[in-house]
Write an enzyme that holds these catalytic residues in place. Structure first.
Site, mmCIF file in Angstrom:
data_model
loop_
_atom_site.group_PDB
_atom_site.id
_atom_site.type_symbol
_atom_site.label_atom_id
_atom_site.label_comp_id
_atom_site.label_asym_id
_atom_site.label_seq_id
_atom_site.Cartn_x
_atom_site.Cartn_y
_atom_site.Cartn_z
ATOM 1 N N HIS A 177 62.228 38.228 60.128
ATOM 2 C CA HIS A 177 60.783 38.072 59.988
ATOM 3 C C HIS A 177 60.442 36.661 59.472
ATOM 4 O O HIS A 177 59.619 35.954 60.054
ATOM 5 C CB HIS A 177 60.252 39.145 59.027
ATOM 6 C CG HIS A 177 58.784 39.094 58.776
ATOM 7 N ND1 HIS A 177 57.917 40.038 59.278
ATOM 8 C CD2 HIS A 177 58.021 38.227 58.072
ATOM 9 C CE1 HIS A 177 56.692 39.746 58.895
ATOM 10 N NE2 HIS A 177 56.725 38.642 58.153
ATOM 11 N N GLU A 178 61.115 36.262 58.407
ATOM 12 C CA GLU A 178 60.802 34.956 57.814
ATOM 13 C C GLU A 178 61.189 33.812 58.748
ATOM 14 O O GLU A 178 60.449 32.843 58.897
ATOM 15 C CB GLU A 178 61.487 34.797 56.458
ATOM 16 C CG GLU A 178 60.986 35.743 55.367
ATOM 17 C CD GLU A 178 59.474 35.768 55.226
ATOM 18 O OE1 GLU A 178 58.831 34.735 55.473
ATOM 19 O OE2 GLU A 178 58.931 36.841 54.875
ATOM 20 N N GLY A 207 30.976 25.524 40.345
ATOM 21 C CA GLY A 207 32.280 25.429 40.976
ATOM 22 C C GLY A 207 33.059 26.699 40.773
ATOM 23 O O GLY A 207 32.667 27.553 39.978
ATOM 24 N N LYS A 267 35.013 23.711 34.190
ATOM 25 C CA LYS A 267 33.602 23.578 33.809
ATOM 26 C C LYS A 267 33.443 23.699 32.294
ATOM 27 O O LYS A 267 32.808 22.860 31.652
ATOM 28 C CB LYS A 267 32.754 24.649 34.519
ATOM 29 C CG LYS A 267 32.756 24.496 36.028
ATOM 30 C CD LYS A 267 31.902 25.531 36.711
ATOM 31 C CE LYS A 267 32.423 26.951 36.528
ATOM 32 N NZ LYS A 267 33.753 27.144 37.127
ATOM 33 N N THR A 268 34.024 24.739 31.742
ATOM 34 C CA THR A 268 33.932 24.925 30.299
ATOM 35 C C THR A 268 34.626 23.771 29.578
ATOM 36 O O THR A 268 34.132 23.259 28.574
ATOM 37 C CB THR A 268 34.570 26.270 29.905
ATOM 38 O OG1 THR A 268 33.985 27.295 30.698
ATOM 39 C CG2 THR A 268 34.332 26.581 28.455
ATOM 40 N N HIS A 310 58.563 33.294 61.319
ATOM 41 C CA HIS A 310 57.453 32.431 60.889
ATOM 42 C C HIS A 310 57.860 30.957 60.981
ATOM 43 O O HIS A 310 57.154 30.133 61.553
ATOM 44 C CB HIS A 310 57.096 32.695 59.422
ATOM 45 C CG HIS A 310 56.330 33.960 59.180
ATOM 46 N ND1 HIS A 310 55.184 34.265 59.863
ATOM 47 C CD2 HIS A 310 56.537 34.985 58.305
ATOM 48 C CE1 HIS A 310 54.721 35.434 59.420
ATOM 49 N NE2 HIS A 310 55.531 35.899 58.483
HETATM 50 P P1 ADP Z 1 35.997 27.200 34.258
HETATM 51 O O1 ADP Z 1 35.104 27.173 33.084
HETATM 52 O O2 ADP Z 1 35.597 26.253 35.337
HETATM 53 O O3 ADP Z 1 36.234 28.556 34.813
HETATM 54 P P2 ADP Z 1 37.887 26.242 32.352
HETATM 55 O O4 ADP Z 1 37.181 25.023 31.920
HETATM 56 O O5 ADP Z 1 37.815 27.397 31.440
HETATM 57 O O6 ADP Z 1 37.430 26.672 33.807
HETATM 58 O O7 ADP Z 1 39.398 25.851 32.639
HETATM 59 C C1 ADP Z 1 40.464 26.641 32.216
HETATM 60 C C2 ADP Z 1 41.657 25.776 31.856
HETATM 61 O O8 ADP Z 1 42.199 25.158 33.013
HETATM 62 C C3 ADP Z 1 41.317 24.637 30.944
HETATM 63 O O9 ADP Z 1 41.353 25.046 29.615
HETATM 64 C C4 ADP Z 1 42.400 23.629 31.249
HETATM 65 O O10 ADP Z 1 43.573 23.923 30.540
HETATM 66 C C5 ADP Z 1 42.661 23.855 32.707
HETATM 67 N N1 ADP Z 1 41.928 22.904 33.541
HETATM 68 C C6 ADP Z 1 40.995 23.213 34.465
HETATM 69 N N2 ADP Z 1 40.535 22.096 35.074
HETATM 70 C C7 ADP Z 1 41.178 21.061 34.494
HETATM 71 C C8 ADP Z 1 41.129 19.635 34.679
HETATM 72 N N3 ADP Z 1 40.328 19.071 35.585
HETATM 73 N N4 ADP Z 1 41.932 18.872 33.913
HETATM 74 C C9 ADP Z 1 42.758 19.431 33.001
HETATM 75 N N5 ADP Z 1 42.836 20.750 32.777
HETATM 76 C C10 ADP Z 1 42.073 21.564 33.518
HETATM 77 ZN ZN ZN Z 2 55.230 37.552 57.274
HETATM 78 MG MG MG Z 3 34.302 28.802 32.157
#
Ligand code: ADP
Ligand code: ZN
Ligand code: MG
Length: 624
Positions: free
Chosen positions: A447-448, A224, A230-231, A451
């Site tokens: 301009h704004e 993703g 993900k982490t 839009h």
């Molecule tokens: P990735 O590894 O996908 O790049 P991370 O897991 O490092 O992203 O996410 C970074 C931070 O964003 C997390 O530490 C959290 O604070 C926030 N975050 C991202 N997704 C979520 C989620 N689904 N729910 C809660 N916090 C999230």
């Molecule tokens: Zn513009």
């Molecule tokens: Mg990550």
């Protein structure tokens, strides 16, 4: 086992092994030798008087001494003058003084009958200069190298190993801590959580699965865009599963020496095998899992390839039922080597996509738990204003809101703090002291409103939420915020075209009111070109090309770069079609504004005075 390692070490031992006491003594001995040789040469290579104590005097003292006849010998050096003179006690003494651009000096010295010479730098002492420029640096590097080696060895935990011993894998083992993440901390991402819960469940009660004969997947790949959690999900798995959790980032396998990354992989799996059941998590696996291409001979990355091969071999080596589950994350799945993805390796792919409306609201709420929030906050509005934002960006919005509340002296975060921080994250901070001339402000207002008016006069376009001409640190001089009512996953051709017309509205307003154009539309131009291009090359929305794919996205999750896959002649035709769409949109925008000139003036004047108006205010004037 220990013997094994040592044998391995010796093969790689580039004479840098310093932990061995014998070697250490030898090192010290060499260093001492080198030093004494240096001192010895130093002593003989320099003119004898250089070894006596030297006194620094002023230039006028020097001239004085020359005229009194005390000076016997003068050496003009690169940036100083060294001279020998008889001091008050009648002894010869070496002095130095600064070099001054003094044309009379030579005559003076001749008059006083002083022997003088100009130093020729390299001739002065060739041995010394060789020593200084070659031997000393070499010695220094050597010393540094062995010091680093020693430290490396220490860090890698290989007590008995040498500087280059292939110690432990560096993986961090998580033990369940009090602040461990759980699935509760991950909002939305229900599919991903479900898939991962199954894994956790399997590790807890493998019998349930084995009785039926079901094998758990060996590897699970989380894919993703960046910042989608993900982490975080992996860490939540670590918190949920009561088993050891090894976590390592792909970049930690990247090593300078060939074979070392592979050794780390080997160690990692050896440790995992000992601790099974357990979970091994490799973050950013694309760093080691990139496609191997044998096309570029010589330039290939042997080290990376070996590491990947080792990983593949290890994955084949362990039994699924032993209870080691491999988890990995990446935001560039398309760059992964096919071998990693085939069944029996990372055989389950769990998408971790950007959150939808409900997901965004849930993420905002999860993060809001850690802040003092006003109880009346409408998270739904914020979620609707942040379509396309990742979880990380949403977390950032809440935090920016918190910072703003403190700045404003509030005790809780309010709705307006959050709305302002949405804009901060989208457009940068307000530039409070930016100087913008009244004329420019007027142009930006038109301009704004251009839009906003074009958007409002077209059907099926998102309602205007806010218009502002307060400049932002991102460089935007103003902007119009539109918020979709609900969540949109599909867009019709008409909607896409209307969006392009809305983007053209800013420039169109400048044209019909001022008769001239500015650089202010550059961002609009970039966006509308991208959209028009995508309509033709990827969405099959042109009559000429029908449903043909002309561009492929190479990096879906990272900016979405595209690459063309058609002949040059066809590419030309694509450009023409893109241009047609843009021209059509531009004309339509001008036509809409032309029909509504009165409102354009009225609204622009109002915006110029107010600087920020809400969508409701805008509609009130428009419908009056
Ligand atoms: P990735 O590894 O996908 O790049 P991370 O897991 O490092 O992203 O996410 C970074 C931070 O964003 C997390 O530490 C959290 O604070 C926030 N975050 C991202 N997704 C979520 C989620 N689904 N729910 C809660 N916090 C999230
Ligand atoms: Zn513009
Ligand atoms: Mg990550």
């Amino acid at each position: 086992m220990a013997d094994d390692k040592n044998k391995n070490n010796r093969k790689w031992n580039l004479n840098l092994n310093n932990d061995n006491p014998d070697n250490r003594r030898r090192t010290a001995y060499y260093l001492l030798m080198a030093l004494s040789i240096l001192m010895f040469l130093n002593y003989f290579a320099l003119p004898s008087y250089m070894n006596r104590s030297v006194e620094e005097v002023t230039y006028s003292t020097f001239l004085n001494q020359v005229s009194t006849g005390d000076v016997s010998e003068v050496k003009l050096e690169e940036n100083q003058i060294t001279f020998v003179a008889t001091d008050d006690a009648g002894d010869k003494q070496v002095y130095i003084t600064g070099l001054i651009d003094d044309p009379t000096l030579v005559t003076r010295l001749e008059e006083a009958d002083v022997t003088f010479s100009k130093d020729i730098p390299t001739e002065a002492s060739p041995i010394l200069s060789i020593l200084v420029s070659w031997v000393l640096p070499l010695l220094l590097f050597w010393g540094l190298g062995s010091m680093l080696g020693k430290q490396m060895a220490k860090r890698m935990g290989g007590g008995a190993g040498g500087a280059l011993s292939f110690g432990k894998s560096n993986a961090k083992v998580y033990v369940k801590a009090d602040d461990a993440k759980t699935f509760k901390d991950v909002a939305g991402q229900d599919e991903a959580k479900e898939a991962l819960s199954e894994v956790v469940d399997y590790l807890h009660q493998p019998k349930k699965y084995q009785d039926i004969g079901a094998k758990n997947p060996k590897g699970i790949l989380l894919v993703g865009p960046p910042g989608t959690g993900k982490t975080l999900l992996a860490r939540a798995v670590a918190g949920e599963a009561d088993v050891p959790f090894f976590s390592i980032s792909g970049s930690e396998f990247v090593e300078m020496f060939v074979g070392r990354g592979a050794a780390k992989v080997r160690d990692l799996f050896k440790e995992a095998n000992e601790k099974a059941p357990c979970i091994v998590f490799i973050d950013e696996i694309d760093t080691i899992g990139k496609k191997r291409d044998n096309g570029n001979f010589g330039g290939g990355n042997d080290e990376r390839e070996q590491t990947l091969n080792q990983l593949l071999a290890e994955m084949d080596g362990f039994e699924a039922n032993k209870g080691i589950i491999l988890l990995a994350a990446t935001n560039r799945p398309e760059s992964l080597d096919a071998a990693l993805l085939r069944p029996g390796r990372f055989d389950r792919r769990v998408p971790v996509e950007l959150p939808d409306l409900a997901g965004r609201e849930a993420i905002l709420k999860v993060h809001a738990l850690n802040y003092k929030m006003d109880p009346n906050i409408d998270y739904n509005t914020i979620a609707r204003a942040t379509s396309g934002a990742s979880g990380a960006e949403l977390a950032n919005i809440i935090n920016e809101g918190g910072l703003r509340a403190v700045r404003e002296g509030r005790s809780a975060v309010t709705q307006s703090d959050l709305e302002e921080s949405v804009e901060t994250v989208i457009a940068g901070y307000q530039r409070k002291n930016a100087v913008i001339s009244p004329k420019e402000k007027e142009i930006v207002s038109y301009h704004e409103i251009g839009h906003a008016l074009v958007a409002a006069k077209q059907t099926e376009s998102a309602p205007v939420h806010k218009i502002t001409i307060i400049p932002r640190t991102s460089g935007a001089l103003g902007y119009t915020m539109q918020i979709e009512e609900g969540e949109k996953s599909l867009m019709t051709k008409q909607e896409l075209f209307n969006k392009i017309v809305t983007l053209a509205g800013g420039r169109a307003a400048e044209e019909i009111v001022f008769g001239s154009i500015t650089t202010g539309a550059s961002n609009d131009i970039e966006q509308m070109t991208k959209m028009a291009r995508a309509m033709i090359t990827r969405y099959g929305m042109s009559d000429t090309f029908d449903m043909m794919q002309i561009e492929t996205q190479t990096n879906k999750y990272l900016g979405g770069d595209t690459s063309m896959n058609v002949s040059a002649g066809m590419a030309e035709q694509v450009d023409r079609e893109v241009l047609d769409i843009i021209k059509l949109a531009h004309e339509k925008a001008i036509a809409i504004l032309d029909e509504n000139r009165e409102k354009l003036h009225e609204l622009s004047h109002h915006l110029l005075i107010e600087e920020t108006i809400t969508g409701a205010e805008f509609m009130k004037i428009l419908e009056a």
